[in-house]
Design a protein around this motif. Structure first.
Motif, short mmCIF file in Angstrom:
data_model
loop_
_atom_site.label_atom_id
_atom_site.label_comp_id
_atom_site.label_asym_id
_atom_site.label_seq_id
_atom_site.Cartn_x
_atom_site.Cartn_y
_atom_site.Cartn_z
N GLU A 216 -12.90 -15.57 -17.00
CA GLU A 216 -13.16 -14.14 -16.07
C GLU A 216 -14.20 -14.25 -14.97
O GLU A 216 -13.63 -13.52 -13.86
CB GLU A 216 -13.51 -13.27 -17.28
CG GLU A 216 -13.38 -11.69 -17.05
CD GLU A 216 -13.64 -11.00 -18.13
OE1 GLU A 216 -13.65 -11.26 -19.51
OE2 GLU A 216 -14.06 -9.86 -17.84
N ALA A 217 -15.10 -14.92 -15.01
CA ALA A 217 -16.10 -14.76 -13.93
C ALA A 217 -15.40 -15.44 -12.82
O ALA A 217 -15.68 -15.10 -11.37
CB ALA A 217 -17.39 -15.78 -14.38
N THR A 218 -14.71 -16.75 -13.15
CA THR A 218 -14.00 -17.10 -11.83
C THR A 218 -12.92 -16.41 -11.24
O THR A 218 -12.96 -16.12 -10.09
CB THR A 218 -13.46 -18.76 -12.33
OG1 THR A 218 -14.37 -19.40 -13.05
CG2 THR A 218 -12.72 -19.16 -11.34
N VAL A 219 -12.36 -15.86 -11.94
CA VAL A 219 -10.98 -14.57 -11.37
C VAL A 219 -11.81 -13.69 -10.70
O VAL A 219 -11.28 -13.16 -9.76
CB VAL A 219 -10.36 -14.24 -12.64
CG1 VAL A 219 -9.41 -13.07 -12.15
CG2 VAL A 219 -9.66 -15.32 -13.46
N GLU A 220 -12.90 -13.26 -11.28
CA GLU A 220 -13.70 -12.25 -10.51
C GLU A 220 -14.13 -12.68 -9.09
O GLU A 220 -14.10 -11.98 -8.10
CB GLU A 220 -14.87 -11.55 -11.18
CG GLU A 220 -15.25 -10.14 -11.15
CD GLU A 220 -16.15 -9.81 -12.21
OE1 GLU A 220 -16.46 -10.25 -13.11
OE2 GLU A 220 -16.44 -8.45 -12.12
N ALA A 221 -14.62 -13.90 -9.10
CA ALA A 221 -15.04 -14.35 -7.95
C ALA A 221 -14.05 -14.52 -6.95
O ALA A 221 -14.34 -14.23 -5.71
CB ALA A 221 -15.83 -15.74 -8.28
N LEU A 222 -12.98 -15.09 -7.56
CA LEU A 222 -11.67 -15.16 -6.60
C LEU A 222 -11.08 -14.14 -6.02
O LEU A 222 -10.76 -14.11 -4.63
CB LEU A 222 -10.61 -15.89 -7.10
CG LEU A 222 -10.81 -17.42 -7.84
CD1 LEU A 222 -9.73 -17.91 -8.95
CD2 LEU A 222 -10.77 -18.22 -6.39
N SER B 252 -12.90 -11.31 -4.83
CA SER B 252 -13.68 -11.16 -3.78
C SER B 252 -13.58 -12.15 -2.71
O SER B 252 -13.59 -12.10 -1.37
CB SER B 252 -15.18 -10.87 -4.12
OG SER B 252 -15.60 -11.87 -4.86
N TYR B 253 -13.41 -13.35 -3.16
CA TYR B 253 -13.50 -14.55 -2.12
C TYR B 253 -12.24 -14.55 -1.39
O TYR B 253 -12.27 -14.70 -0.26
CB TYR B 253 -13.74 -15.88 -2.94
CG TYR B 253 -13.65 -17.11 -2.07
CD1 TYR B 253 -14.57 -17.39 -1.26
CD2 TYR B 253 -12.38 -17.90 -2.07
CE1 TYR B 253 -14.60 -18.42 -0.47
CE2 TYR B 253 -12.51 -19.00 -1.25
CZ TYR B 253 -13.47 -19.34 -0.38
OH TYR B 253 -13.48 -20.56 0.31
N SER B 254 -11.02 -14.66 -2.08
CA SER B 254 -9.72 -14.64 -1.44
C SER B 254 -8.86 -13.57 -1.60
O SER B 254 -7.23 -13.80 -1.42
CB SER B 254 -9.08 -16.05 -1.94
OG SER B 254 -8.85 -15.96 -3.31
N GLY B 255 -9.03 -12.71 -2.40
CA GLY B 255 -8.19 -11.65 -2.49
C GLY B 255 -7.22 -11.74 -3.74
O GLY B 255 -6.17 -11.10 -3.76
N TYR B 256 -7.54 -12.76 -4.59
CA TYR B 256 -6.68 -13.09 -5.44
C TYR B 256 -6.72 -11.93 -6.72
O TYR B 256 -7.42 -11.19 -6.73
CB TYR B 256 -7.48 -14.13 -6.26
CG TYR B 256 -6.38 -14.78 -7.48
CD1 TYR B 256 -5.30 -15.42 -7.51
CD2 TYR B 256 -7.01 -14.76 -8.67
CE1 TYR B 256 -4.69 -15.92 -8.41
CE2 TYR B 256 -6.77 -15.21 -9.76
CZ TYR B 256 -5.26 -15.77 -9.68
OH TYR B 256 -4.66 -16.16 -11.08
N ARG B 257 -5.19 -11.40 -6.80
CA ARG B 257 -5.04 -10.14 -7.53
C ARG B 257 -4.70 -10.28 -8.95
O ARG B 257 -4.56 -9.33 -9.45
CB ARG B 257 -3.90 -9.56 -6.75
CG ARG B 257 -4.18 -9.23 -5.28
CD ARG B 257 -2.74 -8.47 -4.61
NE ARG B 257 -1.53 -9.60 -5.04
CZ ARG B 257 -0.65 -9.45 -5.76
NH1 ARG B 257 -0.69 -8.48 -6.81
NH2 ARG B 257 0.25 -10.36 -5.97
N ALA B 258 -4.92 -11.25 -9.59
CA ALA B 258 -4.69 -11.24 -10.99
C ALA B 258 -5.67 -10.57 -11.83
O ALA B 258 -6.75 -10.07 -11.40
CB ALA B 258 -4.78 -12.78 -11.62
N PRO B 259 -5.29 -9.94 -13.12
CA PRO B 259 -6.10 -9.28 -13.79
C PRO B 259 -7.39 -10.25 -14.09
O PRO B 259 -7.32 -11.35 -14.23
CB PRO B 259 -5.41 -9.06 -15.00
CG PRO B 259 -3.96 -9.37 -14.78
CD PRO B 259 -3.81 -10.25 -13.61
N VAL B 260 -8.52 -9.39 -14.16
CA VAL B 260 -9.54 -10.02 -14.20
C VAL B 260 -9.83 -10.30 -15.61
O VAL B 260 -10.10 -9.30 -16.62
CB VAL B 260 -10.87 -9.13 -13.79
CG1 VAL B 260 -12.31 -9.75 -14.28
CG2 VAL B 260 -10.94 -8.91 -12.36
#
Lengths: 465, 465
Positions: free
Chosen positions: B260-266, B268-276
């Protein structure tokens, strides 16, 4: 061969071994010494001073320490199914027969590995794995011990899809020359932690240490299997079809070659009814629809090489019957000449060299006047020539040796290796030195470092300097 | 770090190297010495006496002989992408930078191997392979050199289907400590000929010899690919789904975890839109119908673990965009704390231990108060924790070290390994000694045998005694 063991006085090392381990572990019965003095090759042997039949790693370590104290060579032995003399004993040696170490220590079904004592047979492991819907598909046609297979880096018909004992051994317990016990590798799927001692020991044929436990990877039993037998116009076309199949995205489970001579031998040996022709046996494994699609794709490819399907089956029991022909190849060859022995030699070439390597070998066999059927795990570029040597025929024996030697030389000239799966033993010490001339010094340095007294299966793999 | 190289007098070894190899091969420019003194880790380094940039094996051998005569340590270097300090230099050493050895020597398309100089980058090899419809899919997300990858036994997202550099390296050319050149292995698919020096050198991180050429296996480019991204209710369920997938007959091409922490970081980093959420990225490769069937089977399994599909694609270009999220994980973590460094550590556990190992690690990260996203090649039981260390925060740095150390201890307690793919370098010397206590003596004996002066990348892998 010599069987003078009956009248030798008890050597001090044997007395010490018996004191330490007891007479239920240390044997000097001459008949037993003879029985455990050789593998299935025709290489030289003499009965050992004693046979140690340990029950666990500690007993191997104790035996090793005693032999080291007495500077007595130790020859480890698995199931004795080797083909290059790797387990053959000498008169001054002690044989450590691991067949009594037959306990399956752990089956980790979720992690898909099993840890076994070295003497566990492949068939016994597979029986134990069946309830888990897992199997260990790697190994020779003959039943063999896991320790022996690891020691020779063995493989067999499934190497094309599952790799060899190298790819399937993830950890070992071994006793070194000083009697110390090491564990190597990991039960994880991969590791970058330090020197890969597992793979230094796999294939070292007991010359660096005695493998006492093996951890191997397990594989799911496939849901579907489809096998087929195809007749080809010539060995060249058979080899070309193999090369084309490997180059495609087909996932061959097995692909075995039987030359015309083998098929002919099988007809008289077991009544095998396929057309007398150079033949490929192939198998695909996986899920139902996938397997059928793969087989259909192979069939289309095979027809381009003028291959004709003789039989095919998706039924495991029926397939097993058809595969039996492949496993009968060596006894069928021997049956051609009553009372004969065979030199079941083994080379491996890069797959692009397979057609010319096999065609040249066939020509060489014909010119030699010897009976020598060719079979092979051709998806690996690995093939065997079973050179049949009639009884009491020294001339034929000499010609057989020369034929085997030319086979190796041709393989090396094509960038191949002197043995794909049988190992070096005593039979290929010179061939190995030729193949790995540049690395021989490094191999010797490692041997000396781990076995300074030179007592670990001496004169196997490397010559004694 | 120290950069005093500018004012040192020319060492005799440097003079001898320059005489023998010329100033187009031997460099002492202080800036270059700094640039080639370290990998991507934060481990200690000092600039070397000189950097040798050889063009071929003979020049490496010449440099090695001179360094041996002067008893000067040699530190080999590939692309410098290591994460445990394996290529970091010391003030008394000479760096041998193999990035200038960038020639592809042979592409054997039919035999499906390539022989390359050690400095060839994975991307360059794949570019050269494209016309042959072959690729080399093994390796880390970052582009790396074949020699460096072999030296660390590297792998990456495809290890679950294609294995690591161990399984994919079939031969090497290496320069030993005395300057002698050895070739190991074979271009055949298998060999049982003698000690497996290839796999002794793979993963030895330059401490036994300098790998100058690598022969790797090639793989057909798959005709079809299907990837999917799945959100899971928790890390435990994600890990359970991985275990179940591995236990089935599914042939996973890749299976990657992003917590989850990685998805959250992504996000804000690259606008990756998957559910956190804790997320699995999976990929199947093969033929069209097969791939779709495999993906459907995985989907059915995934739903049993309450997984929800966020995206899927059978289009290679679209898949590459989706996979980019995985490769952005480390920079995304670093971007969370401006100016921070990361300890990108790596352990591997038996896959049955993966759920509890990851869950315990997540709890430990939370308790530490540090930012440390978890990602992993979970089909191998291998996962990374990128521990983010804010700039000039000695307390956080100390806690990060402790967190990394506990991660290793937990992995070892579960039968795991201290590194699945990063290697030992200087960072995990103590961890290795803990993991392989019984085999450390044998490792040291081999090291001494091949490098009696102790000049091959000293203090890496094994501590200097």
């Amino acid at each position: 061969m010599d069987t003078t063991a009956a009248h030798r006085p008890t050597a001090p090392v044997v007395a010490a071994l018996t004191r330490a381990l007891g007479s239920e572990v240390v044997f000097t019965d001459p008949q037993l010494l003879d029985q455990t003095a050789q593998d299935r090759s025709s290489h030289r042997w003499e009965p050992a001073l004693a046979v140690v039949r340990p029950r666990n790693t500690d007993e191997v370590a104790a035996a090793m320490r005693i032999c080291a104290e007495h500077t007595v060579p130790v020859v480890p032995r698995g199931a004795g199914t080797g083909l290059e003399g790797g387990a053959n004993t000498t008169a001054a040696s002690v044989s450590v027969d691991l067949s009594t170490m037959d306990q399956i220590i752990e089956i980790a079904a979720d992690d898909m590995y099993a840890r076994v004592q070295a003497g566990v047979m492949k068939s016994a492991l597979n029986t134990a794995l069946a309830p888990h819907d897992l199997h260990f598909p790697v190994g020779p046609g003959v039943d063999a011990s896991l320790g022996g297979m690891a020691a020779t880096s063995a493989s067999g018909t499934t190497a094309v899809s599952h790799g060899t004992l190298k790819e399937n051994t993830i950890g070992l317990t071994a006793v070194l020359a000083d009697g110390s016990v090491i564990t190597t590798g990991s039960t994880t799927k991969k590791t970058s932690a330090g020197y890969d001692l597992t793979h230094l020991l796999v294939g070292s044929e007991g010359t660096l240490g005695i493998i006492t436990e093996v951890t191997v990877t397990l594989h799911p039993v496939p849901a579907a299997t489809m096998m087929g037998i195809w007749s080809l116009p010539s060995l060249g076309e058979a080899a070309d079809l193999v090369v084309a199949s490997m180059r495609s995205a087909l996932r061959l489970g097995r692909v075995e070659l039987l030359d015309e001579a083998t098929v002919e031998a099988l007809a008289s040996y077991s009544g095998y009814r396929a057309p007398v022709a150079d033949t490929l046996m192939v198998e695909f494994t996986g899920h139902g629809p996938d397997v059928a699609a793969q087989y259909a794709q192979f069939s289309a490819l095979a027809q381009k090489f003028d291959a004709v399907e003789f039989a095919s089956s998706g039924d495991p029991a029926e397939s097993a019957v058809l595969w039996q022909a492949r496993h009968d190849a060596l006894p069928a060859a021997l049956a051609l000449v009553p009372g004969s022995a065979a030199i079941p030699t083994d080379v491996c070439v890069p797959i692009s060299q397979l057609p010319q390597s096999i065609v040249q070998t066939q020509a060489d066999v014909r010119a030699s006047g010897l009976v020598a059927p060719i079979v092979g795990h051709v998806g690996d570029g690995n093939f065997h020539v079973a050179i049949v040597v009639p009884p009491q025929d020294d001339d034929a024996a000499a010609r057989a040796e020369q034929l085997a030697s030319r086979l190796v030389d041709r393989a090396l000239a094509m960038g191949g290796t002197c043995t794909g799966e049988h190992g070096v033993g005593t039979g290929k010490v010179d061939a190995l030195a030729k193949e790995h001339a540049s690395a021989l010094g490094a191999m010797r340095a490692i041997k000396s470092a781990l076995d300074p007294q030179g007592i670990m299966n001496p004169s196997k793999v490397l010559s004694v300097q």
